[in-house]
Every structure is written in C-alpha cells, then in structure tokens.
Write an enzyme that holds these catalytic residues in place. Structure first.
Site, short mmCIF file in Angstrom:
data_model
loop_
_atom_site.label_atom_id
_atom_site.label_comp_id
_atom_site.label_asym_id
_atom_site.label_seq_id
_atom_site.Cartn_x
_atom_site.Cartn_y
_atom_site.Cartn_z
N CYS A 374 0.81 -1.23 0.00
CA CYS A 374 0.00 0.00 0.00
C CYS A 374 0.84 1.28 0.00
O CYS A 374 0.60 2.16 -0.84
CB CYS A 374 -0.97 0.03 1.17
SG CYS A 374 -1.36 -1.55 1.89
N ARG A 403 6.40 -11.37 5.50
CA ARG A 403 5.79 -11.21 6.83
C ARG A 403 6.31 -12.32 7.73
O ARG A 403 6.45 -13.46 7.30
CB ARG A 403 4.26 -11.32 6.73
CG ARG A 403 3.68 -10.18 5.92
CD ARG A 403 2.17 -10.26 5.87
NE ARG A 403 1.66 -9.30 4.90
CZ ARG A 403 0.40 -9.23 4.50
NH1 ARG A 403 -0.50 -10.08 5.00
NH2 ARG A 403 0.02 -8.35 3.62
N GLN A 421 1.40 -10.91 -3.50
CA GLN A 421 -0.01 -10.52 -3.52
C GLN A 421 -0.36 -10.00 -4.89
O GLN A 421 0.41 -9.24 -5.48
CB GLN A 421 -0.24 -9.38 -2.53
CG GLN A 421 -0.36 -9.79 -1.09
CD GLN A 421 -0.71 -8.59 -0.24
OE1 GLN A 421 -0.05 -7.56 -0.32
NE2 GLN A 421 -1.75 -8.71 0.55
N ASP A 423 -2.00 -7.49 -5.75
CA ASP A 423 -2.50 -6.39 -4.95
C ASP A 423 -2.93 -5.24 -5.85
O ASP A 423 -2.32 -5.01 -6.88
CB ASP A 423 -1.35 -5.92 -4.03
CG ASP A 423 -1.85 -5.31 -2.75
OD1 ASP A 423 -3.08 -5.21 -2.59
OD2 ASP A 423 -1.01 -4.94 -1.91
N HIS A 425 -4.63 -1.03 -5.49
CA HIS A 425 -5.19 0.05 -4.68
C HIS A 425 -5.91 1.01 -5.59
O HIS A 425 -5.37 1.42 -6.61
CB HIS A 425 -4.08 0.75 -3.88
CG HIS A 425 -3.47 -0.17 -2.86
ND1 HIS A 425 -2.36 -0.91 -3.12
CD2 HIS A 425 -3.90 -0.51 -1.62
CE1 HIS A 425 -2.08 -1.66 -2.06
NE2 HIS A 425 -3.01 -1.44 -1.13
N LYS A 508 -15.10 -4.16 4.98
CA LYS A 508 -14.50 -4.99 3.92
C LYS A 508 -15.44 -6.11 3.52
O LYS A 508 -16.35 -6.49 4.27
CB LYS A 508 -13.18 -5.57 4.39
CG LYS A 508 -13.32 -6.53 5.55
CD LYS A 508 -12.02 -7.26 5.85
CE LYS A 508 -12.20 -8.15 7.08
NZ LYS A 508 -11.10 -9.05 7.33
N HIS A 554 -8.30 -1.19 -0.92
CA HIS A 554 -7.28 -2.23 -1.11
C HIS A 554 -8.02 -3.45 -1.63
O HIS A 554 -9.05 -3.81 -1.08
CB HIS A 554 -6.63 -2.69 0.19
CG HIS A 554 -6.13 -1.62 1.09
ND1 HIS A 554 -4.80 -1.42 1.31
CD2 HIS A 554 -6.78 -0.71 1.85
CE1 HIS A 554 -4.64 -0.43 2.19
NE2 HIS A 554 -5.83 0.02 2.52
ZN LIG Z 1 -3.18 -2.35 0.63
#
Ligand SMILES: [Zn+2]
Ligand SMILES: [Zn+2]
Length: 682
Positions: A374, A403, A421, A423, A425, A508, A554
């Site tokens: 992010c 992580r 990910q 991912d 945004h 979410k 996200h």
């Molecule tokens: Zn994010």
C-alpha cells in the site's frame, strides 16, 4: 429435575409453518413433536428456539459455539439457541424441531459423544480427571488428566466401551444443583479442572447445570441428544498433548480426539474425505509433479518455484495482468525494501511491527522489507497533483511481501513468510465507491470462475459504532457499508454480515471459495480505507476547485499467488486444466523408427502454441505412458506405423483413456480450443 413449577399463563409456540399453538408453560419440544406425530418425536434430535418477544439481535453470536464459555455459562444473550428436547419452555418462542440432517444437530451429537467417551473412560480408567469436551468442526475431543499416557490399545478399549454406553441407550438428564454442593463434590474428588470451570463460569449462589447419563455426571450447560443411543456411529481417532490452560508450567493433559455421526454411512464418507484430502495434499503433489520446493538451507516458509510450477505461475500472472489492464488498472512496481521512515508514516511501524522483519542498516538510514504494498502505491499517487478528472486511479502490482510467521506455523504454500499478492489500490471519490466495488466483485467472480470454482461465500465485515477502535465518522461508515450492501444486493449475492469485524479503518468484503471437497478458503478481499489517505495527506482537487481526500480501496483477488496455487493443486488434485497444465501433450513414439515422426509432431504442436514433451528414451511404450500419466499430462499421443503413415495421432485422454486415431490437425484444433476457452474439461 427441579424446574421451578411456575403456574403461569399458557405460552405461545410458533412453528416454522407459521401456525401458533398455545400450550401450558413447561411443555417441552419433545411434547410438541409428539403431539404432531410420534414418528416425528422419534426423528428429532434437538430444537432451535427464538423468543417471540423481540430482543436485540446480535448476528455475530452463533447459537452453538465450541467455546468453554458456551459450554458452561447460562444461556447466551443470543436471540436464537439450541435446546435439548426435554427442556421445559417457559416463554413464547418460535420453535424449530431439528432432525439428524441439520448441522446443529450433528454438533450436539458430537458433543454428546464427548460425554459418552468420558463415560467409557471413567469406567475403564476411574483415576482420570476430566477437563472439557467440546464439539469441533470435524468431531469432538475431551481434555483429560492421567499420569500414565494412554496407549493405542487403551484408545481401542475406550472406543469399544463407548459402543456399550451407546447400546445402553442412557437418557441425558439435566440436574440443577446448588453451586456449593457441586463444588464440594468435585473438591472431594480432586477434580481440579471442573472446579476451575465452575468457579470461572458461574457465580456464588447460582444453580449449576449438570448432565447425567447412567452413572456418569458432567458439569455442562447442554444441550445433548435425548439419549446415548442416538450417537450411532463414532470413532476415537487420535491423542495429543496439551497443557492445562495452555501454560507449560501446568499439568500435561491428554487430548483425546474422536468423531461421531448419526449413521455409519456418513462416518465412512468422512474417512473417505480425509483420505481424499491426504491424496490431494499440495505438498505431496508439489513434489511428485516437481512444481515447487521449500529448501531448509534457504529458510522456512520461502518458496522455490520449479520450472513446471513456474510455468503455471506465469500463466496465472499473465491472465491476471491482462485482466487488470482490460479492466482499467495500471500496472506498477514498487521496491522490496523501503526506509523505516515510510513505515512510520504508514503506521506499520507502530501497529504491524511484530509481523515485519527487523530493520537493516544502510549508509543513510534504516530500511525494512515491505509487508504490504500500500505505501508504495500511495507514493506513486502522491507524486503528482490529481484532479477529480484523474480519478479513479487503479494501481495493480504482483507485489512480493515478507511477513514474519512463527516457526512451526508454516504450512507448504498455504502459510509462508514470503509471498506475492495480486494487490491493487484504487483511489477514488466517495461517489465512485459503489461502481468501483461492483467492478471489484465482478473481477473476483471472474477469477473464481476462470480457475474452476463454482461456489463461494461472501462476508461483509462492518463496524460497531460503540467500539472506539473504529476511526472515521458515522457518515463515512454508513456511506461505505451502504455501497457495499447495495452492490451485493443488486448482484443478488448472498452474504453474511459480521458487525464489529471490520478493520479499524474501514469495512470490507471477504470472499471464501468452496473447493471440490467442499472446503472453504479465504482468498479475495475488498477493503475500504480512510486511514492511509489521511496519514499521507492524499488529495485531489474537486469540481469545486477545493482539495478533497480520496477514498482508498485495497483489493487482492488471488490473495497470495502462493496460497492460491496451493489451493489450485488440491482442487485439481494436480490434474490441471489444459490452459494451466505445464505439459499439455506427451508424445510416445512406439519405437525408435517413429522418433522422426514424433519430432515433426512436436514441432507442429509447438508451432500451434502447445506445450509438448516427447519421450524419446528407449523405455517400453507402456512405461512412457505410465510416466506421463503420473505427471497428470492431459493428452498422451501414441505414434506408430499407422499414425506416421497417415499424419495422425492415437489419443489417450487423462482420466478417460484411449480415444483412437485422429488426424493431427484435428487434434491441434481441439487442443487449442481447450486452451483458449480455459476449459475445465478435456
Ligand atoms: Zn493495501
Ligand atoms: Zn455436555
């Protein structure tokens, strides 16, 4: 039983068909079932009741929980609860009589089986002290204390004695007893765990609930099946160690696991399913099919993608990137390490540090590996001024994140320390939220469908206005939650709302897919955020010429590419559909004189964009076929005299077998179409 015999007005019982009966207070669900028909009374297991006088509904509270609290304390505040058939009713309720097919009835049977196991255990090993025995998702367990460990033979003896307890068909009878008396009884038997539970979950002066079957009595709030005879099929499965109250300074307990069903057929099906799960284990298949490895020398939870797994990953990623671009996303790339300062601004340093790797010292500053993408995307957004005309901005990245997971918690591809990910945004105006969420849900559905999943479950996590951890105004929350629910309703997607489960910075939607064995996997998530835009002072110039703060969404659809791959391996049992299979066609020339023909077939298949492997070894034909079969290659083409003379191939299809000879061009057309269509069939 000492139920207070309230001489009171009749109560109203509403049945699922809407009819209402007036019955004397104290009538039991069994009485009502029996008044409908004795056959029904024999078939029902437990009852679900809901007060007819409205009470505050908390949907988050499930009627039956495995928690200790649910086992021992008084009735939960929940509007709905499961009760035994002999429970006298004293208020107006909607009543549902549950038969064996109801999952809640099975849970009650499994918990009852734990009592049956404890009965057997104490008959055989009276020195054993009991902890607690809840139902679980797949069976039940009982935590017990005995100095001598139980052996396999002991477990078999316990299971055999359970059969006797079941055959005795002892009714489960509730006894209400003054707390002091129960404590005194347990103290005289040195039942340290029961004493703990009574002291923790009841108050002085309470009457406590015990359940007796035959000579065995247990501290329990219930409910149970009417009698031990209702638990028709069960098995003691395993034993494990556990410390009392999870503290290693305490006594070492033995946790005995079992499972139970209403009939032998379901029990058999359960063990078949377990075998099937074992056969599909992605760690085993990953090795057998040479897809990936985890290397001790490199560290736990770090994945090495081998060429064949790498090819599948490339196919997954290509599809994902193309789809992102088609749907108006822009692909970005961000660094793996960034200055510690950035993680302070984002709040990760403060709130997420325990999942992050320690800082690295470089010349000018400290750096940290990224646990999330992010902040990187935010810096790209922030790099140039934005106007409302630029929004939405949708940045997508297949971003590697690291992580920290505790050692011992890693599990193949499913739980790792480094992963990718898919991912993205989205930075948008509040007015754009709804259409952006709708597009995310569409995209998520497309991912699931393309990769062969038919069913999924959706959960909407919202805030709890009373909980102070949630930031953002009521307006913001209502607007965002409203958008999410409108999208789900409009798309006719059923969902479960979980109040209070949102992240502190916004609501979410989580999408859980259901695999071929009916298992649930949490993968996709669409998450609102008004925290990070505030922390980074994000802005856009609105139509009014004034600066405004964008909303950030996200979203990840595979979730983690590694985890999604693990799920795919298990879902397909390694037999990937044509478009994902690393080797799509295996060529088996019958003898050396067919090698030239095999090479020309290979060239033509490859020219058509297919992935081909030819076995030109001097193995026997059947051995070559077997090898390709073990690699779960979709098509095996056998090439002999007849085929080379007629420009044809003899086709064997995975899981279907021999289909005879067809012209090579016909086969190529078929194979290409399967790939283009992302077909699940061959
Ligand atoms: Zn994010
Ligand atoms: Zn119980």
């Amino acid at each position: 039983m000492h139920y207070p015999c309230k001489v009171s007005n009749p109560i109203k019982i509403q049945l699922p068909d809407g009819s209402v009966r007036e019955v004397p207070a104290g009538t039991t669900p069994f009485d009502i079932a029996n008044s409908i028909s004795p056959r029904l009374a024999a078939a029902v297991v437990v009852a679900r009741i809901r007060p007819l006088t409205p009470v505050a509904v908390n949907e988050n509270e499930s009627a039956l929980e495995a928690s200790e609290e649910a086992m021992y304390s008084g009735p939960a505040s929940s509007s709905e609860r499961i009760v035994g058939l002999s429970q006298p009713l004293h208020e107006n309720v909607a009543l549902e009589l549950l038969k064996e097919s109801d999952p809640a009835a099975l849970r009650v049977a499994r918990h009852s089986a734990a009592h049956i196991m404890a009965t057997a255990l104490l008959e055989l090993f009276p020195e054993t002290k009991l902890g607690h025995g809840p139902a679980t998702d797949s069976g039940f367990f009982y935590d017990v204390y005995r100095e001598v460990p139980f052996t396999e033979a002991d477990l078999a003896a316990i299971e055999a004695r359970m059969a006797e307890v079941v055959a005795r068909d002892e009714p489960f009878v509730q006894i209400l007893e003054p707390r002091d008396q129960a404590l005194a009884d347990y103290k005289s038997d040195a039942e340290f765990m029961k004493i703990h539970f009574i002291e923790r979950f009841t108050k002085p002066g309470d009457e406590i609930s015990l359940y007796r079957n035959g000579n065995f009595t247990d501290f329990c709030r219930g409910p149970h099946v009417p009698s031990t005879g209702r638990v028709k099929a069960f098995k003691v499965t395993s034993i494990a160690g556990a410390y009392w109250l999870g503290d290693e300074n305490n006594q070492q307990l033995q946790r005995i696991y079992g499972t139970a069903f209403f009939n032998a057929k379901d029990l058999d099906a359960h063990f078949k399913q377990l075998e099937e799960i074992k056969a599909r284990d992605h760690r085993v298949l990953g090795k057998q099919l040479d897809l990936f490895s985890i290397q001790e020398v490199a560290g736990a939870g770090l994945i090495f993608w081998h060429p064949k797994g790498g090819l599948i990953r490339k196919t997954m990623e290509d599809w994902m990137r193309d789809e992102c671009i088609r749907r108006g996303y822009q692909m970005v790339f961000t660094p793996h390490i960034m200055r510690r300062e950035l993680w302070k601004i984002s709040g990760h340093e403060e709130n997420y540090a325990e999942n992050m790797y320690p800082p690295m010292e470089l010349d000018d500053a400290e750096y940290r590996l990224k646990p999330m993408n992010c902040p990187g995307h935010i810096l790209i957004y922030k790099n140039s001024p934005k106007s409302y005309r630029d929004l939405p901005q949708r940045y997508a990245e297949l971003g590697n994140v690291y992580r920290y997971e505790r050692s011992g918690t890693m599990h193949g591809l499913l739980r790792v320390r480094g992963f990718t990910q898919d991912d993205a945004h989205i930075f948008c105006t509040p007015e754009q939220i709804e259409s952006e969420v709708e597009a995310c849900i569409d995209f998520a559905e497309s991912v699931l469908k393309t990769f062969g999943f038919e069913k999924f479950l959706v959960e909407l996590s919202t805030w709890d206005p009373k909980d102070k951890k949630f930031i953002g105004s009521t307006d913001k929350w209502e607007n965002a939650v409203g958008s999410l629910t409108r999208v789900l309703d409009r798309k006719k997607i059923p969902y479960r709302t979980i109040p209070g489960e949102a992240a502190f910075y916004g609501p979410k939607i989580d999408i859980k897919l259901v695999d071929v064995l009916g298992r649930l996997w949490q993968l996709s998530t669409v998450q609102f955020d008004w925290n990070l835009p505030a922390r980074f002072d994000l802005e856009y110039v609105g139509e009014d010429g004034a600066p405004h703060q964008p909303v950030m969404v996200h979203r990840a659809l595979f979730g983690s590419v590694e985890r999604f791959f693990g799920v795919l391996i298990e879902h397909y049992a390694g037999a990937f559909p044509m478009w994902l299979a690393p080797v799509q066609v295996g060529l088996v020339p019958i003898s050396e004189k067919h090698h030239d023909y095999a090479k020309s077939v290979q060239q033509r298949l490859e020219a058509a964009g297919l992935r081909v492997e030819a076995d030109l070894s001097n193995q026997k034909m059947n051995a070559k076929i077997r090898d390709f079969g073990l690699q779960k290659v979709p098509f095996i083409l056998i090439l002999g005299d007849k085929e080379s003379a007629s420009d044809s191939v003899s086709v064997r299809v995975r899981a279907k077998g021999d289909e005879g000879s067809v012209p090579l061009d016909t086969f190529i057309d078929r194979a290409k179409k399967l790939v283009v269509d992302h077909s699940m069939e061959l």
